[in-house]
Scaffold this motif. Structure first.
Motif, PDB file in Angstrom:
ATOM      1  N   TYR A 195      33.183  33.949  12.204  1.00  0.00           N
ATOM      2  CA  TYR A 195      34.226  33.197  11.500  1.00  0.00           C
ATOM      3  C   TYR A 195      34.286  31.734  11.947  1.00  0.00           C
ATOM      4  O   TYR A 195      34.643  30.863  11.188  1.00  0.00           O
ATOM      5  N   THR A 196      33.933  31.493  13.230  1.00  0.00           N
ATOM      6  CA  THR A 196      34.043  30.129  13.742  1.00  0.00           C
ATOM      7  C   THR A 196      32.688  29.428  13.777  1.00  0.00           C
ATOM      8  O   THR A 196      31.659  30.056  13.985  1.00  0.00           O
ATOM      9  N   ILE A 197      32.727  28.114  13.555  1.00  0.00           N
ATOM     10  CA  ILE A 197      31.521  27.289  13.643  1.00  0.00           C
ATOM     11  C   ILE A 197      31.795  26.202  14.675  1.00  0.00           C
ATOM     12  O   ILE A 197      32.835  25.530  14.621  1.00  0.00           O
ATOM     13  N   GLU A 198      30.874  26.047  15.617  1.00  0.00           N
ATOM     14  CA  GLU A 198      31.018  25.002  16.639  1.00  0.00           C
ATOM     15  C   GLU A 198      30.299  23.744  16.159  1.00  0.00           C
ATOM     16  O   GLU A 198      29.145  23.808  15.751  1.00  0.00           O
ATOM     17  N   LYS A 199      31.025  22.615  16.195  1.00  0.00           N
ATOM     18  CA  LYS A 199      30.428  21.331  15.807  1.00  0.00           C
ATOM     19  C   LYS A 199      30.758  20.321  16.894  1.00  0.00           C
ATOM     20  O   LYS A 199      31.829  19.703  16.867  1.00  0.00           O
ATOM     21  N   GLY A 200      29.884  20.180  17.876  1.00  0.00           N
ATOM     22  CA  GLY A 200      30.147  19.273  18.995  1.00  0.00           C
ATOM     23  C   GLY A 200      31.379  19.731  19.760  1.00  0.00           C
ATOM     24  O   GLY A 200      31.441  20.876  20.218  1.00  0.00           O
ATOM     25  N   ASP A 201      32.391  18.853  19.857  1.00  0.00           N
ATOM     26  CA  ASP A 201      33.609  19.247  20.578  1.00  0.00           C
ATOM     27  C   ASP A 201      34.666  19.811  19.624  1.00  0.00           C
ATOM     28  O   ASP A 201      35.845  19.853  19.944  1.00  0.00           O
ATOM     29  N   GLU A 202      34.210  20.226  18.445  1.00  0.00           N
ATOM     30  CA  GLU A 202      35.156  20.776  17.466  1.00  0.00           C
ATOM     31  C   GLU A 202      34.787  22.218  17.104  1.00  0.00           C
ATOM     32  O   GLU A 202      33.618  22.588  17.126  1.00  0.00           O
ATOM     33  N   THR A 203      35.809  23.006  16.783  1.00  0.00           N
ATOM     34  CA  THR A 203      35.581  24.356  16.269  1.00  0.00           C
ATOM     35  C   THR A 203      36.244  24.424  14.897  1.00  0.00           C
ATOM     36  O   THR A 203      37.374  23.981  14.717  1.00  0.00           O
ATOM     37  N   VAL A 204      35.495  24.960  13.952  1.00  0.00           N
ATOM     38  CA  VAL A 204      35.979  25.018  12.569  1.00  0.00           C
ATOM     39  C   VAL A 204      36.099  26.475  12.137  1.00  0.00           C
ATOM     40  O   VAL A 204      35.216  27.281  12.407  1.00  0.00           O
ATOM     41  N   VAL A 205      37.210  26.783  11.497  1.00  0.00           N
ATOM     42  CA  VAL A 205      37.395  28.133  10.963  1.00  0.00           C
ATOM     43  C   VAL A 205      38.064  28.033   9.593  1.00  0.00           C
ATOM     44  O   VAL A 205      38.914  27.172   9.379  1.00  0.00           O
ATOM     45  N   LYS A 206      37.649  28.885   8.673  1.00  0.00           N
ATOM     46  CA  LYS A 206      38.263  28.874   7.343  1.00  0.00           C
ATOM     47  C   LYS A 206      39.364  29.928   7.277  1.00  0.00           C
ATOM     48  O   LYS A 206      39.172  31.051   7.743  1.00  0.00           O
ATOM     49  N   LEU A 207      40.491  29.527   6.728  1.00  0.00           N
ATOM     50  CA  LEU A 207      41.626  30.442   6.623  1.00  0.00           C
ATOM     51  C   LEU A 207      41.987  30.661   5.162  1.00  0.00           C
ATOM     52  O   LEU A 207      42.082  29.706   4.390  1.00  0.00           O
ATOM     53  N   LEU A 208      42.178  31.924   4.829  1.00  0.00           N
ATOM     54  CA  LEU A 208      42.540  32.270   3.457  1.00  0.00           C
ATOM     55  C   LEU A 208      44.005  32.681   3.439  1.00  0.00           C
ATOM     56  O   LEU A 208      44.371  33.712   4.011  1.00  0.00           O
TER      57      LEU A 208
END
Lengths: 184, 83
Positions: free
Chosen positions: A107-120
């Motif tokens: 569910y989570t994607i790591e992008k450098g010092d950021e973590t991205v998650v999509k919420l429905l």
């Protein structure tokens, strides 16, 4: 058509907290609809007066609510755990789940010092209000939920976050939550 | 898993659902001029396609249906008597 009103008579002392609120489900339904119309008109008027600034005002209001809600749960560094716990607090009014496209592993994607998650977001009182008052989605009122979610996540994880609206629909809305590690 | 049915008799092949779907669940079959479901596992049941479809040709099964608190039951009941 004449509306029948049943008057409730009883004794009341202001210093006593009544054990029951009184009224039946139809009274609450009526109150909810009045409140929806009231909030809808307020959001609409705010946008008319403040333009795009309305989003920022409502966002701040939501964020404050989110910080208050976040205080009800344990602090954690684990995003998925934080979202699970927040799901319980935000509850049935803002029922959401983490979402991922079928070709994505976690569910989570790591992008450098950021973590991205999509919420429905499936159930949302903001969407209900907008539909009740005939207002478009993605307007200032949506920023209330935006701020609410960000405030709650910031409170629980003690980090900086932002929420972007990917898509809005009549039954569910997809949003991307980005959290930035490294403190506020 | 979500199942999406397209009523081929009703679909006018306008492609609105193809345009509107954020997850590319639909494609337009150019040969027959109808919408086909190509990626139902990515459907998040936002139901934007239902709202945009001019001929109500779509049906989603096994989805979470959001509460519809905005519906005024008194008005709905009054309409039922007329329609």
């Amino acid at each position: 058509m004449e509306i029948e009103r049943e008057e409730i008579k009883g004794d009341f002392k202001p210093e006593l907290i009544p054990s029951e609120t009184g009224g039946d489900i139809e009274d609450y339904e009526e109150a909810l609809h009045v409140l929806m119309k009231f909030v809808g008109s307020m959001a609409s008027a705010l946008e008319q007066v403040s333009g795009r600034g309305a989003n920022a005002i409502v966002y701040q209001a939501g964020k404050r609510m989110g910080h208050e809600a976040g205080k009800l749960t344990e602090k954690t560094d684990n995003l998925e755990k934080a979202l699970d716990e927040l799901g319980e607090i935000l509850g049935i009014d803002f029922y959401f789940e983490m979402w991922k496209p079928s070709d994505q592993e976690g569910y989570t994607i790591e992008k450098g010092d950021e973590t991205v998650v999509k919420l429905l977001f499936m159930d949302c009182v903001v969407r209900q209000t907008l539909r009740r008052t005939g207002l478009p989605q993605k307007g200032p009122l949506c920023y209330l939920l935006y701020g609410y979610m960000v405030g709650a996540v910031e409170e629980v994880m003690d980090i900086k976050g932002k929420l972007d609206i990917d898509h809005v629909g009549p039954n569910a809305c997809l949003k991307t939550l980005t959290i930035k590690w490294g403190g506020k | 898993m979500t199942t999406i049915k397209v009523d081929e008799d009703a679909c006018v092949g306008c492609g609105s659902c193809v345009e509107d779907c954020p997850n590319d669940v639909y494609e337009l079959d150019q040969e027959h001029g109808k919408t086909v479901v190509v990626n139902s596992e990515d459907c998040m049941a936002c139901l934007s396609c239902h709202e945009i479809c001019p001929s109500q040709a779509l049906e989603h099964d096994n989805i979470h249906v959001a509460k519809r608190l905005y519906i005024d039951r008194k008005v709905s009941n009054a309409l039922k008597k007329i329609i």
